[in-house]
Design a protein around this motif. Structure first.
Motif, mmCIF file in Angstrom:
data_model
loop_
_atom_site.group_PDB
_atom_site.id
_atom_site.type_symbol
_atom_site.label_atom_id
_atom_site.label_comp_id
_atom_site.label_asym_id
_atom_site.label_seq_id
_atom_site.Cartn_x
_atom_site.Cartn_y
_atom_site.Cartn_z
ATOM 1 N N GLY A 170 34.838 28.601 44.598
ATOM 2 C CA GLY A 170 33.846 29.644 44.283
ATOM 3 C C GLY A 170 33.407 29.567 42.822
ATOM 4 N N THR A 171 34.351 29.223 41.943
ATOM 5 C CA THR A 171 34.019 29.114 40.516
ATOM 6 C C THR A 171 33.133 27.892 40.287
ATOM 7 O OG1 THR A 171 36.211 30.032 40.117
ATOM 8 C CG2 THR A 171 35.045 29.181 38.195
ATOM 9 N N MET A 209 29.670 28.727 40.943
ATOM 10 C CA MET A 209 29.053 29.476 39.839
ATOM 11 C C MET A 209 28.620 28.516 38.724
ATOM 12 S SD MET A 209 28.704 32.606 40.352
ATOM 13 C CE MET A 209 28.501 32.517 42.091
ATOM 14 N N LEU A 242 31.965 30.703 50.245
ATOM 15 C CA LEU A 242 32.412 31.806 49.393
ATOM 16 C C LEU A 242 33.062 32.904 50.240
ATOM 17 C CD1 LEU A 242 29.465 32.320 46.856
ATOM 18 C CD2 LEU A 242 31.425 30.788 46.709
ATOM 19 N N ASN A 243 34.014 33.637 49.627
ATOM 20 C CA ASN A 243 34.610 34.761 50.350
ATOM 21 C C ASN A 243 33.685 35.979 50.206
ATOM 22 O OD1 ASN A 243 35.211 36.189 47.952
ATOM 23 N ND2 ASN A 243 37.108 35.016 47.681
ATOM 24 N N SER A 284 33.878 38.849 48.766
ATOM 25 C CA SER A 284 33.662 39.468 47.449
ATOM 26 C C SER A 284 32.843 38.548 46.536
ATOM 27 C CB SER A 284 35.004 39.925 46.858
ATOM 28 O OG SER A 284 35.360 39.143 45.768
ATOM 29 N N GLU A 285 33.056 37.224 46.671
ATOM 30 C CA GLU A 285 32.233 36.284 45.892
ATOM 31 C C GLU A 285 30.756 36.367 46.352
ATOM 32 O OE1 GLU A 285 35.516 32.758 44.912
ATOM 33 O OE2 GLU A 285 34.518 32.782 46.850
ATOM 34 N N THR A 286 30.569 36.518 47.667
ATOM 35 C CA THR A 286 29.199 36.594 48.196
ATOM 36 C C THR A 286 28.502 37.849 47.680
ATOM 37 O OG1 THR A 286 29.886 35.406 50.162
ATOM 38 C CG2 THR A 286 27.823 36.604 50.338
#
Ligand SMILES: Nc1ncnc2c1ncn2[C@@H]1O[C@H](COP(=O)(O)OP(=O)(O)OP(=O)(O)O)[C@@H](O)[C@H]1O
Length: 263
Positions: free
Chosen positions: A158-159, A162, A185-186, A188-190
């Protein structure tokens, strides 16, 4: 009076061997809006991105960016024209640090002459300082500052996404093409990504064209949506209109049934 479209694709077609990947597609993305490009697997979405980014040259049709003929530009001029993109499979320099990836993202924008760069003349040094400042600003905004000197390959998926998003933004594009930014992405990342994408439009005035399978993200970010199937545009409208469109529902359900039968 309506605002002029920043990106305009007109009757574009491209085939690979016998496969018509994009077939007579037309679409417009207005300045300062977020447009979604959705459709089942293999519909032709990434191929559209590859044509706009000048990786592929369509056999028919036109692409205009800010009123100018984009297909007349040399491929390497697309970034200076103000178009940046992210990739489905992230194309980062994984053995390099986050900061270096963001510096490279600005490379084509920095008009440093060969001699001034070679001799470290003041102009080149000032531009490098500005590039570092811009990289820090983007890292701060994307929650990457703590990873500035970390090798990209050592970071969670996920990082890394970004970092790729940041690298596209660092060049201050006017149009950004995001290819499946939420994939992998999970939740919360989404959610964080959803806010970031809206922020690009609302805070930076950047125009976004988004390919995405996560319909929640598409609904929450897009002003309008184009739907493709088998290379053709089958629908265009607001998120509400699209979610009620019988052709769209059928295209998605049809694909799910095919996948079911093949499994
Ligand atoms: N370079 C290429 N050579 C041959 N065929 C290609 C090439 N690029 C795309 N295609 C074909 O064009 C069609 C559209 O592919 P594309 O990747 O654009 O679809 P997509 O909508 O982005 O799919 P997905 O959602 O699975 O990423 C597919 O049949 C694909 O196999």
């Amino acid at each position: 009076m309506s605002t002029p479209a920043l990106l305009e694709i007109e009757n574009m077609s491209i085939s690979f061997g016998g496969v018509k990947a994009v077939d007579g597609l037309s679409l417009k993305v207005e300045q300062g809006t977020i447009a979604g490009l959705i459709g089942p697997n293999g519909a032709g979405k990434t191929t559209v991105f590859n044509c706009v980014a000048r990786y592929y040259h369509p056999q028919e049709g036109r692409i205009r960016f800010d009123g100018k003929d984009l297909l007349a530009a040399r491929p390497h001029q697309v970034l200076p024209h103000g178009i940046a993109r992210t990739f489905q499979n992230m194309e980062l320099f994984r053995s390099m640090t986050v900061q270096d990836n963001l510096l490279i993202g600005q490379h084509t924008q920095i008009p440093v002459g060969f001699w001034s760069a070679a001799f470290s003349l003041p102009g080149a040094r000032a531009q490098e300082a500005e590039a570092r400042r811009r990289a820090s600003e983007v890292m701060e905004r994307f929650g990457l500052a703590q990873f500035a000197h970390a090798q990209v390959s050592s970071l969670p998926y996920g990082t890394q996404k970004m970092v790729e998003f940041g690298r596209a933004l660092v060049s201050r594009p006017r149009l950004i093409l995001l290819d499946e930014p939420a994939a992998g992405l999970n939740p919360s990342e989404t959610k964080g990504l959803t806010e970031l994408i809206r922020d690009l439009r609302d805070r930076d005035g950047i125009t976004v064209l988004l390919v995405e399978h996560d319909m929640g993200l598409v609904r929450r970010t897009c002003d309008e949506i184009y739907v493709m199937d088998f290379g053709r545009r089958i629908a265009h409208g607001t998120p509400d209109e699209i979610s009620r469109n019988p052709r769209v529902i059928e295209a998605y359900l049809g694909k799910q049934e095919e996948e079911h039968a093949a499994a």
